[in-house]
Design a protein around this motif. Structure first.
Motif, short mmCIF file in Angstrom:
data_model
loop_
_atom_site.label_atom_id
_atom_site.label_comp_id
_atom_site.label_asym_id
_atom_site.label_seq_id
_atom_site.Cartn_x
_atom_site.Cartn_y
_atom_site.Cartn_z
N VAL A 143 11.11 -15.53 -29.50
CA VAL A 143 11.94 -16.72 -29.44
C VAL A 143 11.15 -17.94 -29.93
O VAL A 143 9.95 -18.06 -29.69
N VAL A 144 11.83 -18.81 -30.65
CA VAL A 144 11.18 -20.00 -31.21
C VAL A 144 11.21 -21.11 -30.16
O VAL A 144 12.26 -21.43 -29.61
N GLU A 145 10.03 -21.69 -29.88
CA GLU A 145 9.94 -22.83 -28.98
C GLU A 145 9.55 -24.07 -29.76
O GLU A 145 8.51 -24.11 -30.41
N MET A 146 10.40 -25.08 -29.72
CA MET A 146 10.13 -26.35 -30.37
C MET A 146 9.50 -27.29 -29.35
O MET A 146 10.17 -27.80 -28.45
N LYS A 147 8.19 -27.50 -29.47
CA LYS A 147 7.48 -28.38 -28.54
C LYS A 147 7.54 -29.81 -29.09
O LYS A 147 6.86 -30.14 -30.05
N VAL A 148 8.36 -30.62 -28.45
CA VAL A 148 8.58 -31.98 -28.92
C VAL A 148 7.53 -32.91 -28.29
O VAL A 148 7.34 -32.90 -27.07
N PHE A 157 12.97 -27.70 -39.38
CA PHE A 157 12.37 -26.40 -39.03
C PHE A 157 13.32 -25.61 -38.13
O PHE A 157 13.53 -24.40 -38.32
N ALA A 158 13.91 -26.27 -37.12
CA ALA A 158 14.78 -25.57 -36.18
C ALA A 158 16.03 -25.03 -36.87
O ALA A 158 16.45 -23.89 -36.61
N GLU A 204 19.58 -20.78 -39.06
CA GLU A 204 20.52 -20.48 -40.14
C GLU A 204 19.94 -19.50 -41.16
O GLU A 204 20.61 -18.55 -41.56
N LEU A 205 18.70 -19.74 -41.58
CA LEU A 205 18.12 -18.90 -42.63
C LEU A 205 17.52 -17.61 -42.08
O LEU A 205 17.68 -16.55 -42.66
N LYS A 206 16.83 -17.71 -40.96
CA LYS A 206 16.17 -16.53 -40.39
C LYS A 206 17.03 -15.81 -39.37
O LYS A 206 16.64 -14.77 -38.86
N GLY A 207 18.18 -16.38 -39.05
CA GLY A 207 19.13 -15.69 -38.18
C GLY A 207 18.73 -15.59 -36.73
O GLY A 207 19.14 -14.66 -36.03
#
Length: 201
Positions: free
Chosen positions: A25-30, A42-43, A48-51
């Motif tokens: 899972v992708v975690e966006m650390k703001v 990036f998100a 959208e691109l990597k599904g």
């Protein structure tokens, strides 16, 4: 603390407060200084691109507001996202260095532990357990809400704002009747006042 300068800040590593997350899972650390445009580029590419089916936004301290803004932008751009929000506290470790040490003495460092509010928000294309705390269902796609830009600003189009029609001005007939009533009242009032004044004399 006036003779000390902050030289390093780090935060404790803690697992995400969501169960059954995929390992990739992708975690966006703001962070406080993060650019919303860069974060969203990036998100959106991940979703959208990597599904990717799920993505997590996290931020603490002054970055909490920016974290929420990123989530709202993604929800408007993609739509149909399930959301779970978790609020907690995280410990920040700050290292301060003495700028005025004793002559010939060692450099003195001061370590400060700070507890700051933190937020973690999970967005998912797949349905989530609606009974868990912090769950929000997907928003209806009515398309009439304000549009939030990548900088967190309201960029509602003029056509959208035009949907709020101003109230029509009152007709001349109503204005005329209102003026006649006010004039009549003022005349009656002035006559009464004049009579009372005469009575005192």
């Amino acid at each position: 603390m006036e003779n000390f300068r902050k030289v390093r800040t780090s935060e404790e590593d803690s697992p995400l407060p969501f169960a059954d997350l995929p390992p990739d899972v992708v975690e966006m650390k703001v962070k406080e200084g993060s650019k919303i445009r860069n974060l969203m580029n990036f998100a959106m590419a991940q979703m959208e691109l990597k599904g990717s089916r799920q993505i997590v936004f996290s931020g603490s301290g002054r970055a909490v507001t920016k974290t929420i803004t990123c989530v709202e932008i993604m929800k408007r751009k993609l739509g149909g996202l399930h959301q779970v929000t978790k609020v907690r506290y995280k410990t920040l470790l700050e290292v301060w260095e003495n700028q005025d040490p004793l002559p010939g003495g060692p450099v003195q460092n001061l370590t400060v532990h700070k507890n700051v509010p933190s937020i973690c928000i999970l967005l998912s294309r797949d349905p989530l357990d609606p009974n868990q705390t912090g769950y929000q269902p997907p928003e209806p796609q009515h398309g009439l809400g304000p549009q939030i830009s990548d900088e967190g600003e309201d960029t509602s189009s003029s056509s959208t704002k035009g949907l709020k029609r101003p109230l029509p001005p009152p007709s001349e007939e109503l204005l005329t009747k209102k003026l006649q009533v006010e004039v009549a009242d003022s005349r009656r009032g002035s006559g009464t006042t004049h009579h009372q004044l005469d009575g005192h004399h």
